[in-house]
Write an enzyme that holds these catalytic residues in place. Structure first.
Site, PDB file in Angstrom:
ATOM      1  CG  ASN A  12     -75.521 -64.090  47.293  1.00 19.05           C
ATOM      2  OD1 ASN A  12     -76.165 -65.188  47.794  1.00 19.05           O
ATOM      3  ND2 ASN A  12     -75.885 -63.389  46.161  1.00 19.05           N
TER       4      ASN A  12
ATOM      5  CG  HIS B 208     -79.140 -67.084  47.548  1.00 19.07           C
ATOM      6  ND1 HIS B 208     -78.169 -66.614  48.422  1.00 19.07           N
ATOM      7  CD2 HIS B 208     -80.115 -67.796  48.160  1.00 19.07           C
ATOM      8  CE1 HIS B 208     -78.616 -66.542  49.578  1.00 19.07           C
ATOM      9  NE2 HIS B 208     -79.712 -67.288  49.534  1.00 19.07           N
TER      10      HIS B 208
ATOM     11  CG  HIS C 197     -82.531 -73.955  55.977  1.00 20.10           C
ATOM     12  ND1 HIS C 197     -83.079 -72.642  56.335  1.00 20.10           N
ATOM     13  CD2 HIS C 197     -81.735 -73.646  54.967  1.00 20.10           C
ATOM     14  CE1 HIS C 197     -82.713 -71.915  55.535  1.00 20.10           C
ATOM     15  NE2 HIS C 197     -82.083 -72.393  54.567  1.00 20.10           N
TER      16      HIS C 197
ATOM     17  NE  ARG D 121     -77.315 -69.458  51.700  1.00 14.79           N
ATOM     18  CZ  ARG D 121     -76.562 -68.555  52.047  1.00 14.79           C
ATOM     19  NH1 ARG D 121     -75.267 -68.502  51.362  1.00 14.79           N
ATOM     20  NH2 ARG D 121     -76.711 -67.248  52.530  1.00 14.79           N
TER      21      ARG D 121
END
Length: 326
Positions: A93, A65, A191, A61
């Site tokens: 975040n 990001h 996910h 992740r």
């Protein structure tokens, strides 16, 4: 003949145009300067996994990001300073992005063997691959040679793909960085492991539409989630993104979508949006784990090639949390 030559010239121009962003990245970039960098990063991750089963999902992740905000330049790792508004405090975040300490450990281990050679951005890319591979997912040759940025962009970080985004917005955000619908569905497949807070999906449980739950949620799954996330309860309670194999990287995420058991609204929209091009991709990945793994690996390479700093651009940060000399 001239039309054929013109078509060939256009094709070459397209290859140059679309390949330029990662033209200087290479899987063998550190083959003479830091031969064991991948194994060093993997070793630190294995140690972290022994005490934190979530860390693999958290690291991938972070890479996601990072790359979606001005390219893969490790800007997400920078702390606040007089000159920098950290992306760590951006809404997507703050309080949820994690694993910074493990990245710092990886960087320190690499610096110990190869000082001032490997960028934080490349450490993060290697950590993402190792996170998937060590969780029984696919492996791929990570393209390397990124350099680290010297700025952050909190405003852009606040516009990251969000769990509440409708499909059209997700497609627009992916398209803006050169990724298509296959990339969207494949990367969403990350996910298949990790956790999400109640606050990221509780709107689906109680007041989604006219005071009713999201109709695309399976009724038994809805009941389970309401038990885990009571109305006005603790929004920080963690839930498995994949209730079947929560720490293993596999294609169960896609069969969950087919069964209306996608945890996040943005996940379920990939399958439940009528007429969407993403539906057939979900079905393909649900029916073939190998197809998912192959596409995921390629999409990670595609994402990792978003606007990298190369050559003399940026710097090789000695400490991922701060710009050199600050």
């Amino acid at each position: 003949m001239s039309s054929h030559l013109f078509a060939a010239a256009v094709l070459v121009a397209m290859v140059i145009s679309f390949g330029g962003s990662d033209a200087q990245l290479s899987a063998t970039f550190y083959s003479t300067t830091c031969t064991n960098v991948s194994s060093i990063v993997s070793g630190v991750l294995q140690q972290a996994l022994s005490s934190d089963s979530r860390i693999a999902a958290s690291l991938i992740r972070l890479h996601f990001h990072d790359c979606f905000v001005d390219g893969c330049d490790a800007s997400i790792l920078l702390d606040n300073s007089d000159a920098i508004q950290s992306e760590k405090q951006a809404a997507p975040n703050d309080g949820s992005a994690r694993g910074y300490d493990v990245v710092d450990d990886m960087k320190a281990a690499v610096e110990n063997v190869c000082p001032s050679v490997v960028s934080c951005a490349d450490v993060l890319a290697l950590a993402a691959e190792a996170s998937v591979r060590l969780s029984q997912g696919p492996s791929w040759d990570v393209l390397l040679g990124r350099r680290d940025g010297t700025t952050a962009n909190r405003d852009e970080a606040n516009n990251l793909p969000a769990p509440f985004d409708p499909l059209s917005i997700l497609q627009s955000k992916f398209s803006a960085v050169g990724l298509d619908d296959t990339d969207l569905v494949a990367l969403s497949g990350a996910h298949t492991f990790g956790r999400a807070k109640c606050s990221s999906f509780s709107n689906r449980l109680y007041n989604f539409s006219d005071g009713n739950p999201d109709p695309s949620l399976d009724s038994s799954y809805l009941t389970t989630l309401q038990q885990n996330c009571p109305q006005n309860g603790n929004g920080d309670t963690l839930n498995d993104l994949d209730p079947t194999t929560s720490d293993r990287f596999d294609n169960n995420y896609f069969t969950n979508l087919q069964n209306n058991q996608g945890l996040l609204e943005s996940d379920q929209k990939l399958f439940s949006t009528s007429g969407a091009s993403t539906v057939s991709i979900v079905n393909n990945f649900a029916g073939s784990q190998s197809a998912f793994f192959q596409s995921f690996a390629q999409s990670m390479i595609n994402m990792g090639s978003i606007s990298p700093l190369t050559g003399s651009q940026g710097e090789i940060r000695l400490d991922c949390k701060r710009v050199n000399g600050s």
